[in-house]
Design a protein around this motif. Sequence first.
Motif, PDB file in Angstrom:
ATOM      1  N   GLY A 179      -2.886  -1.625  -7.054  1.00  0.00           N
ATOM      2  CA  GLY A 179      -2.842  -0.669  -5.954  1.00  0.00           C
ATOM      3  C   GLY A 179      -4.135  -0.633  -5.161  1.00  0.00           C
ATOM      4  O   GLY A 179      -4.129  -0.628  -3.919  1.00  0.00           O
ATOM      5  N   THR A 180      -5.268  -0.612  -5.865  1.00  0.00           N
ATOM      6  CA  THR A 180      -6.579  -0.586  -5.220  1.00  0.00           C
ATOM      7  C   THR A 180      -6.821  -1.865  -4.423  1.00  0.00           C
ATOM      8  O   THR A 180      -7.340  -1.840  -3.301  1.00  0.00           O
ATOM      9  N   PHE A 210     -10.466  -1.951 -14.939  1.00  0.00           N
ATOM     10  CA  PHE A 210      -9.308  -1.266 -14.395  1.00  0.00           C
ATOM     11  C   PHE A 210      -8.063  -1.673 -15.172  1.00  0.00           C
ATOM     12  O   PHE A 210      -7.921  -2.827 -15.567  1.00  0.00           O
ATOM     13  N   GLN A 211      -7.160  -0.727 -15.375  1.00  0.00           N
ATOM     14  CA  GLN A 211      -5.840  -1.071 -15.872  1.00  0.00           C
ATOM     15  C   GLN A 211      -5.115  -1.829 -14.760  1.00  0.00           C
ATOM     16  O   GLN A 211      -5.323  -1.547 -13.578  1.00  0.00           O
ATOM     17  N   PRO A 212      -4.263  -2.812 -15.098  1.00  0.00           N
ATOM     18  CA  PRO A 212      -3.631  -3.649 -14.071  1.00  0.00           C
ATOM     19  C   PRO A 212      -2.943  -2.891 -12.948  1.00  0.00           C
ATOM     20  O   PRO A 212      -3.052  -3.269 -11.782  1.00  0.00           O
ATOM     21  N   VAL A 247       0.837  -1.209   0.000  1.00  0.00           N
ATOM     22  CA  VAL A 247       0.000   0.000   0.000  1.00  0.00           C
ATOM     23  C   VAL A 247       0.868   1.254   0.000  1.00  0.00           C
ATOM     24  O   VAL A 247       0.628   2.196  -0.770  1.00  0.00           O
ATOM     25  N   PHE A 248       1.887   1.290   0.841  1.00  0.00           N
ATOM     26  CA  PHE A 248       2.775   2.454   0.890  1.00  0.00           C
ATOM     27  C   PHE A 248       3.469   2.675  -0.453  1.00  0.00           C
ATOM     28  O   PHE A 248       3.583   3.804  -0.938  1.00  0.00           O
ATOM     29  N   LEU A 303       3.128   5.719  -5.886  1.00  0.00           N
ATOM     30  CA  LEU A 303       2.981   5.636  -7.341  1.00  0.00           C
ATOM     31  C   LEU A 303       1.612   6.139  -7.824  1.00  0.00           C
ATOM     32  O   LEU A 303       1.357   6.166  -9.030  1.00  0.00           O
ATOM     33  N   LYS A 304       0.720   6.511  -6.885  1.00  0.00           N
ATOM     34  CA  LYS A 304      -0.625   7.007  -7.183  1.00  0.00           C
ATOM     35  C   LYS A 304      -1.465   5.993  -7.953  1.00  0.00           C
ATOM     36  O   LYS A 304      -2.174   6.320  -8.904  1.00  0.00           O
TER      37      LYS A 304
END
Length: 290
Positions: free
Chosen positions: A180-181, A173-175, A59-60, A65-66
């Motif tokens: 990240g999500t 979603f793009q990979p 997650v961090f 990387l947004k």
Amino acid sequence: MQDLLIYLILGLCVGVMSGFFGIGGGFILTPTLILMGFSPVIAIATSLLYTVATSLSGVFAHFRLKNIKWETSIMIGISGIIATQLAHPFVLLLGKLQLENTIIPLMYIALILYFSISILVSNSSSKVQTIHNTKYSYVKIVLIGLFAGFISTLLGVGGGFIIVPLLIGVLAFQPKYAVGTSLLSVFMIVIAGFTTYASTVELDFGVIGSLIVGALIGGQLGARVTKVYEDKQVRHFLAGLYIATGLSLLLKLFQMDLLGLLILFSYCLYMLLHFLLHTLKVRLKEKEVS
């Protein structure tokens, strides 16, 4: 001491996979521990606690990387937490009936087969990642969370190996955004999942500590590697990992644990070497251009 070093290396390797694929780590660790002789319930509880660390580390990394879609992630996490409370009694029932060594691997194999096929046929990399705030899309997000939360606690995985392909296939979603999500949702889900096991099983915290130390390093490395791969490559690697894991568990059902473990380790080693060589190749090209 030698055993702890083995688990440290195992944690590092699984952590790299977690950061790269956004799968929380338990997806690989649970079947690996089962193949190494751990009982399914101990393997599940160990993997859930381990996944808390791997997902937090990831997650961090992906926050910087947004790559996190916060609204979707929180909705999946909350609905997943609700589902974890339904799965734990079912796992204990399987243990009492002495069916966990058959049912849990079979469920893994069925899910792996479905998701590996769905990833390979997905064309989401060519789509623009857009989520419209409609009631229908919210329903899909909640259903993904409920399903992931139930399977997370049932199989000792973070749920990322379910969330990532569903975000790619169902919500386009793009990979990199799916990864990240997924990791933020996974972090919420595994904390709830582990607490349901904490008071009912006896864990080796030396082993878990070694796994977590490796995971904290590996998760950061895996997230950074995603920047040098195209979306299509990430999908193909993930599908291959699903297939290797499913095959290893299928072999366990036929009492061929060692061969299954060898196949899973071989594919993971191949990926780690590919990550290293491909990253070095990209960096060299960047230096030549600059």
